[in-house]
Write a protein that holds these residues in place. Sequence first.
Motif, PDB file in Angstrom:
ATOM      1  N   UNK A 485      -3.135  26.786 -35.397  1.00 25.46           N
ATOM      2  CA  UNK A 485      -4.009  26.742 -34.211  1.00 25.46           C
ATOM      3  C   UNK A 485      -3.371  25.906 -33.108  1.00 25.46           C
ATOM      4  N   UNK A 486      -3.655  26.270 -31.878  1.00 26.81           N
ATOM      5  CA  UNK A 486      -3.101  25.574 -30.719  1.00 26.81           C
ATOM      6  C   UNK A 486      -4.253  25.141 -29.823  1.00 26.81           C
ATOM      7  N   UNK A 487      -4.345  23.840 -29.583  1.00 22.75           N
ATOM      8  CA  UNK A 487      -5.345  23.333 -28.651  1.00 22.75           C
ATOM      9  C   UNK A 487      -4.941  23.677 -27.218  1.00 22.75           C
ATOM     10  N   UNK A 488      -5.947  23.937 -26.400  1.00 25.83           N
ATOM     11  CA  UNK A 488      -5.660  24.202 -24.984  1.00 25.83           C
ATOM     12  C   UNK A 488      -5.109  22.963 -24.299  1.00 25.83           C
ATOM     13  N   UNK A 489      -5.434  21.779 -24.822  1.00 24.28           N
ATOM     14  CA  UNK A 489      -4.894  20.527 -24.308  1.00 24.28           C
ATOM     15  C   UNK A 489      -4.563  19.631 -25.495  1.00 24.28           C
ATOM     16  N   UNK A 490      -3.383  19.063 -25.476  1.00 24.16           N
ATOM     17  CA  UNK A 490      -3.025  18.123 -26.541  1.00 24.16           C
ATOM     18  C   UNK A 490      -3.681  16.767 -26.326  1.00 24.16           C
ATOM     19  N   UNK A 491      -3.901  16.409 -25.086  1.00 21.70           N
ATOM     20  CA  UNK A 491      -4.590  15.162 -24.749  1.00 21.70           C
ATOM     21  C   UNK A 491      -5.868  15.533 -24.002  1.00 21.70           C
ATOM     22  N   UNK A 574      -3.117  19.046 -34.334  1.00 27.94           N
ATOM     23  CA  UNK A 574      -3.827  17.806 -34.009  1.00 27.94           C
ATOM     24  C   UNK A 574      -3.775  17.596 -32.496  1.00 27.94           C
ATOM     25  N   UNK A 575      -4.912  17.154 -31.941  1.00 29.94           N
ATOM     26  CA  UNK A 575      -4.998  16.754 -30.531  1.00 29.94           C
ATOM     27  C   UNK A 575      -5.612  15.359 -30.467  1.00 29.94           C
ATOM     28  N   UNK A 576      -5.390  14.705 -29.369  1.00 25.27           N
ATOM     29  CA  UNK A 576      -5.898  13.344 -29.173  1.00 25.27           C
ATOM     30  C   UNK A 576      -7.014  13.374 -28.131  1.00 25.27           C
ATOM     31  N   UNK A 577      -8.106  12.713 -28.491  1.00 28.89           N
ATOM     32  CA  UNK A 577      -9.254  12.609 -27.590  1.00 28.89           C
ATOM     33  C   UNK A 577      -9.340  11.172 -27.087  1.00 28.89           C
ATOM     34  N   UNK A 578      -9.399  11.012 -25.779  1.00 29.05           N
ATOM     35  CA  UNK A 578      -9.640   9.690 -25.192  1.00 29.05           C
ATOM     36  C   UNK A 578     -10.931   9.751 -24.397  1.00 29.05           C
ATOM     37  N   UNK A 579     -11.795   8.797 -24.633  1.00 30.47           N
ATOM     38  CA  UNK A 579     -13.102   8.742 -23.978  1.00 30.47           C
ATOM     39  C   UNK A 579     -13.195   7.423 -23.228  1.00 30.47           C
ATOM     40  N   UNK A 580     -13.436   7.527 -21.947  1.00 32.33           N
ATOM     41  CA  UNK A 580     -13.647   6.345 -21.117  1.00 32.33           C
ATOM     42  C   UNK A 580     -15.138   6.206 -20.850  1.00 32.33           C
ATOM     43  N   UNK A 581     -15.685   5.076 -21.231  1.00 37.34           N
ATOM     44  CA  UNK A 581     -17.106   4.811 -21.007  1.00 37.34           C
ATOM     45  C   UNK A 581     -17.256   4.250 -19.600  1.00 37.34           C
ATOM     46  N   UNK A 582     -17.943   5.000 -18.757  1.00 35.07           N
ATOM     47  CA  UNK A 582     -18.132   4.587 -17.371  1.00 35.07           C
ATOM     48  C   UNK A 582     -19.244   3.553 -17.268  1.00 35.07           C
ATOM     49  N   UNK A 583     -19.071   2.664 -16.356  1.00 34.24           N
ATOM     50  CA  UNK A 583     -20.001   1.547 -16.229  1.00 34.24           C
ATOM     51  C   UNK A 583     -21.269   1.974 -15.514  1.00 34.24           C
ATOM     52  N   UNK A 584     -22.394   1.443 -15.986  1.00 28.67           N
ATOM     53  CA  UNK A 584     -23.666   1.520 -15.286  1.00 28.67           C
ATOM     54  C   UNK A 584     -24.133   0.092 -15.047  1.00 28.67           C
ATOM     55  N   UNK A 585     -24.912  -0.056 -14.044  1.00 26.11           N
ATOM     56  CA  UNK A 585     -25.358  -1.412 -13.689  1.00 26.11           C
ATOM     57  C   UNK A 585     -26.499  -1.825 -14.609  1.00 26.11           C
ATOM     58  N   UNK A 586     -26.142  -2.206 -15.841  1.00 25.40           N
ATOM     59  CA  UNK A 586     -27.138  -2.583 -16.832  1.00 25.40           C
ATOM     60  C   UNK A 586     -27.049  -4.052 -17.215  1.00 25.40           C
TER      61      UNK A 586
END
Length: 903
Positions: A485-491, A574-586
């Motif tokens: 299988x081939x991911x459409x994006x590796x990152x 295998x692909x790599x997932x990076x998740x950036x948690x965006x800030x909220x004014x909490x």
Amino acid sequence: HLLLFLLFVGPFNCFASYSRATELFYSLNEGLPAGVLIGSLARDLRLPMASGQRPTVPQPPLSFTLASRGLGGQYVRLDNRSGELHTSALEIDREALCVESGGATVFGEAESTSSSSSSSSSLSSESCLLLLDVLVLPQEYFRLVKVKIAIRDVNDNAPRFPVPHIHLSVPENAPVNTRLAIEHPALDPDVGTNGVQTYRLRDNYGVFTLDVEENESGERTPYLIVMGALDRETREEYVTVIIAEDGGTPPLVGSATLTVGISDINDNCPQFSDSQLNVTLYGNSSLGTHVATVHAEDLDLGSNAEITYSYSQKVPQLSRDLFHLDETTGAITLSSKIDGDAPRLHRLIILGNGPGCIPAVITVLVTIIKVMMRPPEVVPRFIANEVEGVVYLKELEPINTPIAFFTIKDPDEKYKVNCYLDGDGPFRLSPYKPYNNEYLLETTKPLDYETQQLYEISVVAWNSEGFNVNKIIKIQVLDDNDNSPVFSQQLIELSIEENNVPNAFLTKLHATDADSGERGEVSYFLGPDAPSYFSLDKTTGVLTVATQLDREEKEKYRYTVKAVDSGFPPRESIATVTITVLDKNDNSPRFINKDFSFFVPENFPGFGEIGVISVTDADAGQNGWVALSVLNGSDIFVIDTGKGVLRAKVSLDREQQSSYVLWIEAVDGGDPALSSTAKITILLLDINDNPPLVLFPQSNMSYLLVLPSTLPGSPITEVYAVDKDTGMNAVIAYSIIGRRGPRPESFRIDPKTGNITLEESLMQNDYGLYRLLVKVSDHGYPEPLHSTVMVNLFVNDTVSNESYIESLLRKEPDINIEEKQPQISIEPTHQKMESASCMPTLVALSIISLGSIALVTGMGIYICLRKGKKHHRADENMEVQIPLNGRINLHMLEKKPMEISNI
């Protein structure tokens, strides 16, 4: 007797007149707010409290009570004393409250009884009633009042179609004025004119219109009317919008999409594009040879467009036997061998037949060319798997994989036959030695299913006379699990705001597998480094997060995901997932301390740095930017927003205010902004900036009479002073630094209290005016401050000439200032003992030192004389200054002369 009769009968007549049951009818609009007056029961029943008539006999007050708290009681509020009915906080919604039926709809107490009362018969079928049973007390006025409240409808609902899309079908031959009922009319909960009144089309295309029919129950049904000719072959569908409008003011509308499909009828017949087709055929053609194909078209649909092909009756049986016609496809093939006696021209008249139509006609002329020799023969013998002329080969088969042997021969055995391979593909046809007429078909490189699945090649044999024959071979490549299988994006870079809802959607992963069937089916899995609160759907690839994310706890996530196919053995990528948690004014700004305290010396220069207020905000970017401001005292203090430095705009004086309490607010840059406050306490440290203030005596020109008979040790007067400073800066010492008078040493001052006492008895020659210059000094650091005051004492038996004394006071006294620092002993007894114990030592040292200083006695005397003259001149110059710096100007110190004759 008559009076007794009237007294007895009177109350019963009154009771009888008010004890009958009564019905009241009110009406109001739905949706009114709380507190709207519906009606007054006391006024409408004409009870005494409402009629204004004063009864001859005092009566107890009336009371109004709901008999029960039914459904009707929830929507009204009854005043127990006045009998006024008002709407309650629960808003009346007529459509939710009333269920429409054939008669009036009733809600409240005693529904069955009330609905059958005489008054309800006059109500329309659209009535909606609230029923209340009200008891009127006391017993003298007792009655059961049945209150009926009719709820009037307002146009608060728009028409709404039950389905968003309405489909109708009209045959294309429908005549003009054909009526088609629209089975899904619009619904409007409102009644009467507020209900649905009219329908219209947004676009009628010039062939449709709408009509509305109303049945006996008042229901309106829209009908679509055909106003023009329809032709499915020209246009097979009309899409427009049907709009329903009610009769309210202003009117409300609802709409739905109306699709009118034009159904086909058999109004078209088959037609051939050509009337004649010419074909040439060799006489040595083999059985099954394709001769020609005829094709007719019918513009109708479905069964109306079904076409069958047949020979005309004019076609002779010989031609029918020689050529086969497929009645479905129209293909003509050679069905028997052509012999030498067969005709050389065949006229095939073929009919195209449609249901209910006159057949279309085409003529196929077949010319047969006579051949004197037979073509070569190609005989295959397959090595690979072959089914019905199709050879199946697996991809990735090695090079030179054999497919089939071909035997090439001349039936007449008179001509040389050659052979070659025609077509594209990784195949090779080569002679198989040592045989002359054998050929081997094999592969020249591995096959790839993902590149090409089907090959069609021909083995062509021809003789020296130019006659040839070909054998078509189809090769089907079978798929193997040779692709991962081939991911459409590796990152895969994602972002999500913190404080997300649980099971929030992140993304949908997509991987492709070039293999076919199960080998190309992809499943998705999280890698071992993925946190447990992330989940990945195995089938769809939807990635979600099960819990709320907190940016302040963790801002970035990085882990792997796998795509695995269903082949054997399975392949994965295998692909790599990076998740950036965006800030909220909490997060609100946080001070490092809830309370700040700063100690600042008074007279601190304006805009000097008092202290730094440290505040943090866990949010990022604009949400973490913090602005500081002073909530109170902003006219005195200012704070640097960027650095948090607190400053005072002006110099601070402790004597005016010793401390300040400020509230500092920190506001972040979020939207909406969050804030917090902190308490700031500023304590001013005292510095010696205030000299003692003499309160008594109030003037340098006042004086006090001292009798000569005053005993030694008697208090004469006092000097009283205060100091605005604190601590040692406010400890005051008193001393006499200048004296003038007949015997000035007769008076002394207490350094602590400022009390002036007589030291020695006064004699005859001691009479006169005494002037004492008193120095009042504090113990400030680093430099003590002081003030001076003149104490005037007149020693005499009496004051016989005040003007003389005042003239003496106005003269500037010639007083020598004694530069002696007053000593205030905190432990006087201890110091005295120390002095006493040191005296013998000092005497002994003085005697010993006399011999050592004898040599310098002369020079010392000379130096002392010179210095004495200088000090004398300096003292003369300083006598005019106050304090302690020269001569005292008593006129400048005097504000108001004060005479003190006695203390």
